[in-house]
Design a protein around this motif. Structure first.
Motif, PDB file in Angstrom:
ATOM      1  N   UNK A  69      16.547  53.318  23.873  1.00 24.33           N
ATOM      2  CA  UNK A  69      16.891  52.415  23.433  1.00 24.33           C
ATOM      3  C   UNK A  69      15.611  51.015  23.373  1.00 24.33           C
ATOM      4  N   UNK A  70      15.281  51.052  24.330  1.00 26.36           N
ATOM      5  CA  UNK A  70      13.985  49.932  24.145  1.00 26.36           C
ATOM      6  C   UNK A  70      13.319  49.858  23.053  1.00 26.36           C
ATOM      7  N   UNK A  71      12.955  51.614  22.486  1.00 24.21           N
ATOM      8  CA  UNK A  71      11.526  51.286  21.587  1.00 24.21           C
ATOM      9  C   UNK A  71      13.206  51.079  20.242  1.00 24.21           C
ATOM     10  N   UNK A  72      13.938  51.869  20.455  1.00 24.43           N
ATOM     11  CA  UNK A  72      14.337  51.346  19.153  1.00 24.43           C
ATOM     12  C   UNK A  72      14.781  49.299  18.252  1.00 24.43           C
ATOM     13  N   UNK A  73      15.342  48.859  20.016  1.00 20.06           N
ATOM     14  CA  UNK A  73      14.564  47.288  20.215  1.00 20.06           C
ATOM     15  C   UNK A  73      13.860  46.949  19.714  1.00 20.06           C
ATOM     16  N   UNK A  74      13.002  47.469  20.159  1.00 26.10           N
ATOM     17  CA  UNK A  74      11.748  46.952  18.942  1.00 26.10           C
ATOM     18  C   UNK A  74      11.348  46.842  17.502  1.00 26.10           C
ATOM     19  N   UNK A  75      11.444  47.862  17.811  1.00 27.26           N
ATOM     20  CA  UNK A  75      11.093  48.370  15.945  1.00 27.26           C
ATOM     21  C   UNK A  75      12.698  47.495  15.272  1.00 27.26           C
ATOM     22  N   UNK A  76      13.627  47.113  15.733  1.00 32.90           N
ATOM     23  CA  UNK A  76      14.115  45.986  15.339  1.00 32.90           C
ATOM     24  C   UNK A  76      13.985  45.191  15.472  1.00 32.90           C
ATOM     25  N   UNK A  77      13.535  44.399  16.050  1.00 35.36           N
ATOM     26  CA  UNK A  77      12.899  43.210  16.490  1.00 35.36           C
ATOM     27  C   UNK A  77      12.096  42.345  15.514  1.00 35.36           C
ATOM     28  N   UNK A  78      10.918  43.478  14.868  1.00 34.08           N
ATOM     29  CA  UNK A  78      10.086  43.232  14.497  1.00 34.08           C
ATOM     30  C   UNK A  78      10.073  43.130  12.447  1.00 34.08           C
ATOM     31  N   UNK A  79      11.504  43.267  12.222  1.00 29.57           N
ATOM     32  CA  UNK A  79      12.015  43.686  10.466  1.00 29.57           C
ATOM     33  C   UNK A  79      12.354  42.487  10.010  1.00 29.57           C
ATOM     34  N   UNK A  80      12.219  41.337  10.640  1.00 28.55           N
ATOM     35  CA  UNK A  80      12.900  39.892  10.224  1.00 28.55           C
ATOM     36  C   UNK A  80      12.189  39.849   8.545  1.00 28.55           C
ATOM     37  N   UNK A 100      22.577  44.156  12.615  1.00 29.50           N
ATOM     38  CA  UNK A 100      23.444  44.491  13.375  1.00 29.50           C
ATOM     39  C   UNK A 100      24.370  45.610  13.871  1.00 29.50           C
ATOM     40  N   UNK A 101      24.259  46.084  12.991  1.00 27.22           N
ATOM     41  CA  UNK A 101      25.052  47.758  13.776  1.00 27.22           C
ATOM     42  C   UNK A 101      24.459  48.543  14.452  1.00 27.22           C
ATOM     43  N   UNK A 102      22.285  48.912  14.333  1.00 28.81           N
ATOM     44  CA  UNK A 102      21.734  49.014  15.502  1.00 28.81           C
ATOM     45  C   UNK A 102      21.775  48.425  16.560  1.00 28.81           C
ATOM     46  N   UNK A 103      22.036  47.089  16.808  1.00 23.90           N
ATOM     47  CA  UNK A 103      21.299  45.235  17.320  1.00 23.90           C
ATOM     48  C   UNK A 103      22.482  46.335  18.535  1.00 23.90           C
ATOM     49  N   UNK A 104      23.716  46.558  17.697  1.00 27.66           N
ATOM     50  CA  UNK A 104      24.904  46.334  18.751  1.00 27.66           C
ATOM     51  C   UNK A 104      24.608  47.783  19.568  1.00 27.66           C
ATOM     52  N   UNK A 105      24.220  49.339  18.921  1.00 18.38           N
ATOM     53  CA  UNK A 105      23.834  50.276  19.619  1.00 18.38           C
ATOM     54  C   UNK A 105      23.061  49.361  20.923  1.00 18.38           C
ATOM     55  N   UNK A 106      22.192  48.863  20.940  1.00 14.87           N
ATOM     56  CA  UNK A 106      21.088  48.888  21.883  1.00 14.87           C
ATOM     57  C   UNK A 106      21.281  47.541  22.761  1.00 14.87           C
ATOM     58  N   UNK A 107      22.523  47.652  22.879  1.00 17.99           N
ATOM     59  CA  UNK A 107      23.284  45.727  23.917  1.00 17.99           C
ATOM     60  C   UNK A 107      23.948  46.543  24.434  1.00 17.99           C
ATOM     61  N   UNK A 108      24.754  45.437  25.666  1.00 15.30           N
ATOM     62  CA  UNK A 108      25.653  45.527  26.528  1.00 15.30           C
ATOM     63  C   UNK A 108      26.559  45.612  26.037  1.00 15.30           C
ATOM     64  N   UNK A 109      27.386  46.368  26.741  1.00 15.22           N
ATOM     65  CA  UNK A 109      29.289  46.811  25.699  1.00 15.22           C
ATOM     66  C   UNK A 109      29.340  45.455  25.591  1.00 15.22           C
ATOM     67  N   UNK A 110      30.177  44.138  26.233  1.00 18.03           N
ATOM     68  CA  UNK A 110      30.380  42.940  26.313  1.00 18.03           C
ATOM     69  C   UNK A 110      29.670  42.192  24.609  1.00 18.03           C
ATOM     70  N   UNK A 111      28.651  42.631  24.599  1.00 16.92           N
ATOM     71  CA  UNK A 111      28.192  42.057  23.259  1.00 16.92           C
ATOM     72  C   UNK A 111      28.291  42.868  22.216  1.00 16.92           C
ATOM     73  N   UNK A 112      28.735  43.766  21.693  1.00 14.28           N
ATOM     74  CA  UNK A 112      28.914  44.842  21.114  1.00 14.28           C
ATOM     75  C   UNK A 112      30.307  44.194  19.565  1.00 14.28           C
ATOM     76  N   UNK A 113      31.363  44.730  20.218  1.00 12.64           N
ATOM     77  CA  UNK A 113      32.087  43.607  18.881  1.00 12.64           C
ATOM     78  C   UNK A 113      32.062  43.059  18.407  1.00 12.64           C
ATOM     79  N   UNK A 114      31.281  41.442  18.931  1.00 13.92           N
ATOM     80  CA  UNK A 114      30.182  40.142  17.899  1.00 13.92           C
ATOM     81  C   UNK A 114      29.699  40.363  17.296  1.00 13.92           C
TER      82      UNK A 114
END
Length: 911
Positions: free
Chosen positions: A732-743, A758-772
């Motif tokens: 998950x950490x590597x996945x977040x890093x890859x997504x952070x380089x994309x903008x 955003x869908x993939x960021x939700x997957x690497x985020x904590x549960x309460x942050x995912x629905x938003x």
């Protein structure tokens, strides 16, 4: 054959037979346009005559009988109805007459020997008539030999007081009948002419009813009458063809039986009629009136008379054959040497007349290798005209013959380039064999700028990228603005589509596109702009303007393809799809398999981005079907990618695996289309639980795109793919890093790419942050029009809400996810939603009936957890109006607040 519509003629013959039986001999001549109709009538009548006690002597003539002295007489007296003793005596007498020089050829009718022998034969007939009437029938009497003619004349002159009935059948035109006999017939007091015509539409219908049944008659009778002209023999043949199919057919079957009947009709008639039919069939198109007589070596009057007979017997209607099968049958009856000779003569006559080159070329092709000095020019011009008329196969045939006739190397090179252009339209695979010779000609400077540019297109299509680079660097310097614009467009196209091809120096033509030529070079430059800087509205408008102004032809294919992908890669598939559909329909109309397959491949890529899996699969199949396996070249990457992705998302993994086993060109991964293929294969690996293989393919995409300077997610969002693979690997950490380089990339701000991120960021985020994050992804993907990615986001939102214990909201979202997945036929996604429960409360129908459309929209958004302010922005109303709507909704549904809304609504549409 059953007698149809011959009752009145049959009654006439029966009446004449009755009078003959009373000692008043009769002679009848049955005339008609068809041998079948006359033969049918005579046979039916003769069978009746035999039943009432008549003795039937018959003979049938053919053109060959004219050279057989007394051949017809021999047939008559060899009848099985003759007593054996009379038959032997008659045979001996006829043999004696045939050997007598006085009876040979045209007999001297006042010669005592001739008179003695004919009287003895007449005496045999009279002896036979002693026991009842005698019926003598001679079919196609115009072909009888001369001695037999005069024998029948002798009989006619003695019929008056006998009980002998002589029936002759002949065509409408009695030119073949001996004038003396014809005159004698018309003078005979008891002579009667019985004329029979073609079957009426009702008669044809009755034939079908008797032979094939009422249903077939009603369905096929009218068209059968049109095709046959009412000729009984042709009608019977059509019925036979229908019955031979073995199963009921809705359309008329015009097959072998019909072709045989056509040839039989022609061969039983006057040779001039057959000859004229062959000339008409060979010329195919209407020609000057004097041309057909010259072609056949006949007088105009003879040809006109023969054409009249062809109309009468049902083969010709106006100036053309009633059905193409008639022409084919006539030509099939020609020997090869006869056909080539006639074609060569027709080509010379048409050329002398100044006919259009395509008409002359048709006959040059039929003649084989005509030595005419003008043939080469006619063939080349005809090929050019054929290509303009969308007849590439005919153009290719002309050019092949022209190459065989050409003795000049430079001219042969230009003809070979023209041949490749023609063949390219209907089968690019066969052009591979020309690549080597054309490349040699390009190196020798024997090809024009346009021919060299076309060669470059063939080479990259078939993956010969090194050879294409050499050809590009050898392109002649453009001599005018148009050539300069095309060179600029070609260079831009290669840079974005085949980026491994390196150009020596600046090969852009040195001019800025201007004036009418703007759209010619615009497609590739627009795509380059989208990939380099990201899309803007001006670029997209110009892409549509290019699609509107550029004509569909080989030289503009790269412009059209890049203009379409400028819209696709900017996530404007809703704008690209209608243009692609219009171009595809035009390609189908203009009968070009190459254009059709390329546009279908592009359309399949569009459908994948729209989440329309069924359309993607269908267009990919259409794209790969018309051409042989190697025909689509590197563009097969697009079609295979759509097939693999569609099959994967539909859960048909065996089909996806089969597509992956299909061979692809080695150069595919050196092209932009190879990126699509790698992306589809990676998604298959993810679905097949092979995340390491998926990671490898997504990473390869990234490496290629960065090395080519095309690193934009508009082509392939490879970083999102890498992140998805890493998530499956638990990183998950590597996945977040890859997504952070994309903008900071061109095109990264598109709603589709942002929604996927955003869908993939939700997957690497904590549960309460995912629905938003997932609600934001849903909004973005809904705006982008990608229903497949939208379903993925909805499925994730369903699970995120369930995880937080918001089961009612999860149920509502899950129902929506299930609905869209079902529409896309994405079965794995439907299974991923999980069981969708049925909440208690007011039924869906009741809920929808209670609320207005505006209230339903507000209720559905409130149920998903949107605030009043967010709802007001999404549906463009004030916050106060939202509050008023909610007050009425709560009162109508008898609920306390928005938390109770999910239990009252099922399958509400997200707006």
């Amino acid at each position: 054959m059953l007698l149809i519509e011959r009752a009145s003629e049959l009654a006439t013959l029966n009446s004449l037979l009755a009078r003959s039986a009373r000692g008043s001999g009769r002679v009848a001549a049955i005339t008609g346009p068809t041998a079948a109709g006359k033969t049918e009538l005579v046979y039916t009548f003769s069978q009746h005559a035999v039943k009432v006690g008549a003795t039937w002597l018959s003979a049938t003539c053919s053109p060959a009988d004219r050279n057989l002295s007394l051949g017809v007489a021999s047939q008559l007296f060899h009848s099985a109805a003759m007593p054996i003793e009379l038959a032997i005596n008659a045979a001996e007498l006829i043999e004696s007459m045939a050997c007598n020089r006085a009876c040979a050829d045209v007999p001297a009718t006042d010669d005592p020997a001739w008179l003695h022998m004919t009287q003895r034969l007449w005496s045999a007939v009279l002896e036979l008539s002693g026991s009842g009437p005698v019926l003598i029938t001679v079919d196609d009497v115009e072909y009888a030999d001369s001695p037999s003619w005069h024998l029948m004349l002798h009989f006619v002159q003695r019929l008056k007081s006998s009980n002998v009935f002589l029936v002759l059948t002949t065509g409408e035109d009695t030119q073949g009948m001996e004038p003396e006999v014809e005159f004698a017939l018309t003078r005979h007091a008891h002579y009667q002419r019985v004329k029979i015509g073609m079957l009426s539409a009702e008669g044809v219908l009755r034939m079908w009813e008797l032979e094939a049944g009422e249903h077939a008659a009603r369905k096929l009778g009218p068209c059968s009458h049109q095709v046959s002209g009412g000729n009984p023999l042709l009608v019977k043949a059509l019925i036979d063809d229908y019955l031979d199919t073995g199963e009921p057919a809705d359309d008329l079957v015009v097959g072998d039986a019909f072709a045989r009947a056509v040839r039989a009709v022609l061969h039983r008639g006057d040779p001039t009629v057959l000859q004229t039919a062959r000339g008409l069939a060979l010329l195919a198109e209407p020609a000057p009136p004097h041309l057909l007589p010259e072609l056949l070596g006949l007088s105009p009057a003879a040809v006109r008379q023969a054409e009249g007979v062809l109309r009468t017997i049902g083969l010709l209607e106006s100036d053309d054959f009633r059905h193409p099968a008639v022409r084919a049958a006539v030509l099939d009856g020609l020997r090869e040497d006869e056909r080539t000779t006639m074609h060569a003569r027709a080509a010379r006559l048409l050329h002398a007349e100044g006919a259009v080159p395509t008409a002359v070329a048709e006959h040059l092709l039929g003649a084989g290798s005509p030595p005419e000095p003008w043939a080469l020019t006619e063939l080349r011009i005809a090929a050019d005209q054929a290509l303009l008329s969308d007849q590439p196969e005919f153009a290719a045939r002309c050019l092949k013959l022209a190459i065989g006739l050409c003795g000049d190397d430079e001219q042969r090179a230009r003809l070979l380039a023209a041949l490749a252009r023609a063949e390219w339209r209907f089968n690019p695979a066969v052009v591979r064999r020309h690549l080597g010779p054309l490349a040699e000609s390009a190196r020798a400077g024997a090809l024009s700028f346009d021919d060299t540019a076309a060669l470059l297109r063939y080479q990259v299509w078939h993956g010969a990228l090194d050879a294409a680079a050499d050809t590009l660097n050898r392109l002649p310097e453009p001599r005018d603005e148009e050539a300069a614009l095309r060179l600029a467009a070609t260079t831009e196209w290669l840079a974005t589509t085949f980026p491994t091809i390196r150009v020596e120096g600046a090969r852009t033509g040195g001019r800025e596109p201007a004036g009418w030529g703007l759209s010619v070079a615009q497609g590739p430059s627009l795509l380059s702009s989208v990939l380099r800087d990201g899309p803007d509205e001006t670029t997209l408008d110009n892409a549509e303007r290019a699609l509107q102004s550029v004509t569909l032809d080989d030289a503009n294919l790269d412009t059209l393809e890049t203009a379409l992908f400028a819209l696709v890669y900017s996530d404007n598939t809703h704008r690209a799809a209608p243009w692609c559909d219009r171009l595809y329909e035009e390609a189908v109309h203009r009968r070009s398999p190459t254009w059709r397959t390329l546009l279908a491949a592009i359309r399949s890529a569009i459908a994948i981005r729209q989440g329309d899996l069924t359309a993607a699969e269908e267009y990919a199949r259409v794209s790969l079907a018309p051409l042989p396996p190697r025909g689509l070249g590197v563009f097969a990457g697009l079609s295979l990618a759509a097939q693999i992705r569609a099959a994967t998302e539909m859960g048909r993994f065996a089909e996806a695996e089969e597509c992956l086993r299909s061979p692809v060109p080695e150069a595919l991964l050196q092209t932009r289309f190879g990126l699509h293929y790698l992306q589809a294969r990676a998604h298959y690996y993810l679905a097949a639980d092979q995340p390491q293989a998926a990671l490898r393919d997504f990473t390869t995409c990234g490496s290629l795109m960065r090395s080519w300077g095309l690193d934009t997610p508009g082509i392939v969002p490879w970083r999102q793919g890498v992140a998805a693979a890493l998530l499956r690997l638990g990183q998950r950490g590597k996945a977040r890093t890859v997504l952070g380089h994309a903008y900071a990339l061109p095109g990264e701000r598109s709603p589709r790419i942002r929604g996927m991120s955003r869908r993939l960021l939700a997957a690497v985020s904590d549960a309460p942050q995912r629905p938003a994050l997932l609600r934001e992804a849903v909004d973005l993907l809904q705006a982008a029009g990608d229903r497949l990615e939208l379903t993925y986001a909805l499925v994730d939102l369903t699970h995120a809400l369930n995880e937080l214990g918001e089961s009612n909201k999860a149920r509502l979202v899950g129902q929506q996810a299930d609905k869209i997945a079902e529409e896309c036929q994405a079965e794995p996604l439907r299974r991923a939603v999980g069981p969708v429960g049925e909440p208690a409360g007011v039924s869906e129908a009741e809920s929808l009936n209670l609320l207005s459309d505006a209230e339903q929209r507000v209720a559905s958004l409130a149920a998903l957890g949107y605030t009043n302010r967010e709802i007001s922005k999404k549906i463009y109303i004030t916050v106060s109006t939202v509050e008023q709507h909610l007050t009425r909704i709560y009162r109508k549904l008898n609920v306390k607040g928005r938390r109770d809304l999910p239990t009252q609504f099922r399958r509400l549409q997200l707006r």
